[in-house]
Enzyme design. Structure first.
Site, PDB file in Angstrom:
ATOM      1  N   ASN A   9       1.011  -0.981  -0.005  1.00  0.00           N
ATOM      2  CA  ASN A   9       0.046  -0.089   0.054  1.00  0.00           C
ATOM      3  C   ASN A   9       1.000   1.339   0.000  1.00  0.00           C
ATOM      4  O   ASN A   9       1.318   1.663   0.980  1.00  0.00           O
ATOM      5  CB  ASN A   9      -0.981  -0.058   1.277  1.00  0.00           C
ATOM      6  CG  ASN A   9      -1.629   1.125   1.209  1.00  0.00           C
ATOM      7  OD1 ASN A   9      -1.916   2.183   0.412  1.00  0.00           O
ATOM      8  ND2 ASN A   9      -2.516   1.284   2.484  1.00  0.00           N
ATOM      9  N   TRP A  10       1.057   1.830  -1.235  1.00  0.00           N
ATOM     10  CA  TRP A  10       1.999   3.060  -1.210  1.00  0.00           C
ATOM     11  C   TRP A  10       1.490   4.300  -0.794  1.00  0.00           C
ATOM     12  O   TRP A  10       2.002   5.000  -0.683  1.00  0.00           O
ATOM     13  CB  TRP A  10       2.185   3.207  -2.903  1.00  0.00           C
ATOM     14  CG  TRP A  10       3.222   2.399  -3.374  1.00  0.00           C
ATOM     15  CD1 TRP A  10       3.560   1.319  -2.753  1.00  0.00           C
ATOM     16  CD2 TRP A  10       3.706   2.501  -4.592  1.00  0.00           C
ATOM     17  NE1 TRP A  10       4.498   0.672  -3.509  1.00  0.00           N
ATOM     18  CE2 TRP A  10       4.483   1.323  -4.822  1.00  0.00           C
ATOM     19  CE3 TRP A  10       3.564   3.180  -5.842  1.00  0.00           C
ATOM     20  CZ2 TRP A  10       5.259   0.919  -5.840  1.00  0.00           C
ATOM     21  CZ3 TRP A  10       4.379   2.904  -6.794  1.00  0.00           C
ATOM     22  CH2 TRP A  10       5.317   1.917  -7.260  1.00  0.00           C
ATOM     23  N   LYS A  11      -0.095   4.261  -0.154  1.00  0.00           N
ATOM     24  CA  LYS A  11      -0.636   5.277   0.039  1.00  0.00           C
ATOM     25  C   LYS A  11      -0.444   6.571  -0.641  1.00  0.00           C
ATOM     26  O   LYS A  11      -0.641   6.295  -1.886  1.00  0.00           O
ATOM     27  CB  LYS A  11      -0.143   5.649   1.669  1.00  0.00           C
ATOM     28  CG  LYS A  11      -0.375   4.383   2.663  1.00  0.00           C
ATOM     29  CD  LYS A  11      -0.247   4.591   4.069  1.00  0.00           C
ATOM     30  CE  LYS A  11      -0.421   3.273   4.862  1.00  0.00           C
ATOM     31  NZ  LYS A  11      -0.408   3.387   6.368  1.00  0.00           N
ATOM     32  N   HIS A 100      -9.906   1.131   4.441  1.00  0.00           N
ATOM     33  CA  HIS A 100      -8.359   1.218   5.374  1.00  0.00           C
ATOM     34  C   HIS A 100      -8.725   2.385   6.421  1.00  0.00           C
ATOM     35  O   HIS A 100      -9.568   2.813   6.505  1.00  0.00           O
ATOM     36  CB  HIS A 100      -7.389   1.864   4.381  1.00  0.00           C
ATOM     37  CG  HIS A 100      -6.064   1.967   4.800  1.00  0.00           C
ATOM     38  ND1 HIS A 100      -5.632   2.822   5.850  1.00  0.00           N
ATOM     39  CD2 HIS A 100      -5.020   1.025   4.785  1.00  0.00           C
ATOM     40  CE1 HIS A 100      -4.325   2.514   6.135  1.00  0.00           C
ATOM     41  NE2 HIS A 100      -3.988   1.420   5.570  1.00  0.00           N
ATOM     42  N   GLU A 102      -7.143   4.801   7.565  1.00  0.00           N
ATOM     43  CA  GLU A 102      -6.939   6.083   7.121  1.00  0.00           C
ATOM     44  C   GLU A 102      -7.868   6.592   6.474  1.00  0.00           C
ATOM     45  O   GLU A 102      -8.123   7.895   6.461  1.00  0.00           O
ATOM     46  CB  GLU A 102      -5.722   6.172   6.400  1.00  0.00           C
ATOM     47  CG  GLU A 102      -4.555   5.959   7.099  1.00  0.00           C
ATOM     48  CD  GLU A 102      -3.069   5.444   6.608  1.00  0.00           C
ATOM     49  OE1 GLU A 102      -3.102   5.442   5.485  1.00  0.00           O
ATOM     50  OE2 GLU A 102      -2.386   5.024   7.409  1.00  0.00           O
ATOM     51  N   GLU A 170      -5.397  -4.992  10.437  1.00  0.00           N
ATOM     52  CA  GLU A 170      -4.599  -3.890  10.625  1.00  0.00           C
ATOM     53  C   GLU A 170      -5.015  -3.323  11.800  1.00  0.00           C
ATOM     54  O   GLU A 170      -5.752  -2.142  11.649  1.00  0.00           O
ATOM     55  CB  GLU A 170      -4.449  -2.995   9.447  1.00  0.00           C
ATOM     56  CG  GLU A 170      -4.027  -3.489   8.132  1.00  0.00           C
ATOM     57  CD  GLU A 170      -3.354  -2.469   7.107  1.00  0.00           C
ATOM     58  OE1 GLU A 170      -2.374  -2.428   6.703  1.00  0.00           O
ATOM     59  OE2 GLU A 170      -4.182  -1.359   7.035  1.00  0.00           O
ATOM     60  N   GLY A 176       2.046   2.812  11.202  1.00  0.00           N
ATOM     61  CA  GLY A 176       2.766   4.048  10.866  1.00  0.00           C
ATOM     62  C   GLY A 176       3.981   4.245  11.678  1.00  0.00           C
ATOM     63  O   GLY A 176       4.166   3.436  12.525  1.00  0.00           O
ATOM     64  N   SER A 217       3.194  -1.931  10.350  1.00  0.00           N
ATOM     65  CA  SER A 217       4.611  -2.128  10.888  1.00  0.00           C
ATOM     66  C   SER A 217       5.073  -3.407  10.450  1.00  0.00           C
ATOM     67  O   SER A 217       6.001  -3.862  10.988  1.00  0.00           O
ATOM     68  CB  SER A 217       4.866  -1.607  12.387  1.00  0.00           C
ATOM     69  OG  SER A 217       4.093  -0.348  12.594  1.00  0.00           O
ATOM     70  N   GLY A 238       2.828  -1.190   4.484  1.00  0.00           N
ATOM     71  CA  GLY A 238       2.761   0.427   3.927  1.00  0.00           C
ATOM     72  C   GLY A 238       4.113   1.064   3.798  1.00  0.00           C
ATOM     73  O   GLY A 238       4.504   0.874   2.685  1.00  0.00           O
TER      74      GLY A 238
HETATM   75  P1  13P Z   1       2.829   0.807   7.681  1.00  0.00           P
HETATM   76  O1  13P Z   1       3.255  -0.601   7.385  1.00  0.00           O
HETATM   77  O2  13P Z   1       3.517   1.813   7.288  1.00  0.00           O
HETATM   78  O3  13P Z   1       2.592   0.524   9.353  1.00  0.00           O
HETATM   79  O4  13P Z   1       1.499   0.917   7.346  1.00  0.00           O
HETATM   80  C1  13P Z   1       0.555  -0.108   7.280  1.00  0.00           C
HETATM   81  C2  13P Z   1      -0.774   0.180   6.526  1.00  0.00           C
HETATM   82  O5  13P Z   1      -1.483   0.962   6.779  1.00  0.00           O
HETATM   83  C3  13P Z   1      -0.741  -0.700   5.160  1.00  0.00           C
HETATM   84  O6  13P Z   1      -2.280  -0.461   4.780  1.00  0.00           O
END
Ligand code: 13P
Length: 259
Positions: A9-11, A100, A102, A170, A176, A217, A238
């Site tokens: 997930n590149w966000k 998600h 977020e 998640e 994050g 993470s 992420g």
């Molecule tokens: P991180 O791996 O940066 O903690 O993010 C996880 C995430 O939200 C993937 O969708």
């Protein structure tokens, strides 16, 4: 037993198409032989079409597909700013992340996610449904929270369709910078709990092959434990998906441990 899947997930990264292409090439060229593990990259919408063309032109011998990070529940019409599942399908996208945390933090709820899942499935996309609690409390209320997320977001999904979905556990507290991942035991217990809810709702035969993956993470150091002792079916990293070395190490771990 389903093959392991690693979904990056590149966000909202990277800043330019040039950088996105560079990252995709670095990832794709970092393996000589990945045969069993499925790899999905979910970049921002704006890069999807160009990255699909790039993959086609390069013709890598990998099971690498593209996914979107969201899709809307209506197919077409006056919905400013939205992108439909059907539009994504029409440009060659195969997967979509839905629910998600977020996006939930911006106001999306289980009812919205349910409509998005139905639309994604009827357009031919495979939904990757994110669930997870914000905090863990001593009275285990978080279990009810996760149960409700599953029951409401999967309401009236047909038994035929249910086996197509992927569930990403998640926990929000593990996502994050500056957080710790869930422990392998926490993931293993939660994954048993999730499959039990699914099987009560849809019947064991329809859900035994659903992949339950871990996100929050994830990195190249903790991935092995989640698979070996947590029985994870894959990952949704992420930050680690933006670093081709870390991401490819996670994929290699899955490949070695794939049955
Ligand atoms: P991180 O791996 O940066 O903690 O993010 C996880 C995430 O939200 C993937 O969708």
């Amino acid at each position: 037993m389903q093959k392991k899947i690693v979904i990056g997930n590149w966000k909202m990264n990277p800043l330019s198409l040039k950088e996105a292409e560079k990252l995709l090439i670095e990832i794709s060229e970092s393996f000589s032989l990945i045969k069993k593990t499925e790899i999905i990259i979910c970049p921002p919408f704006i890069y999807l079409e160009s990255l699909r063309r790039l993959l086609k032109a390069k013709n890598y011998k990998l099971k690498l597909n593209l996914g979107a990070q969201d899709s809307f529940w209506e197919n077409i019409g006056a919905y400013t700013g939205e992108v439909s599942a059907e539009m994504l399908y029409n440009i060659g996208v195969k997967y979509v992340i839905l629910g998600h945390s977020e996006r939930r933090a911006m106001g999306e709820n289980n009812i919205d996610i349910n409509k998005k899942i139905k639309s994604a499935l009827s357009s031919g996309l495979i939904p990757i449904i994110c669930i997870g609690e914000n905090v863990r409390d001593e009275k285990h209320e978080y279990l009810n929270f996760v149960k409700m997320q599953i029951e409401e977001s999967l309401d009236k999904i047909s038994r035929n369709n249910i086996s197509k979905i992927i569930i990403a556990y998640e926990p929000v507290w593990a996502i994050g910078k500056g957080t710790l991942p869930a422990t392998v035991e926490e993931f293993r217990e939660m994954s048993i709990f999730i499959r039990k809810i699914l099987s009560d709702k849809f019947g064991i035969d329809n859900v035994e092959n659903i992949r339950i993956i871990y996100g929050g993470s994830v990195d190249e150091k903790n991935a092995e434990g989640f698979i070996k002792d947590g029985h994870a079916d894959g990952f949704l990293p992420g930050r680690a998906s933006l670093d081709s070395k870390k991401f490819s190490k996670i994929i290699k771990i899955c490949e070695v441990l794939n049955k």
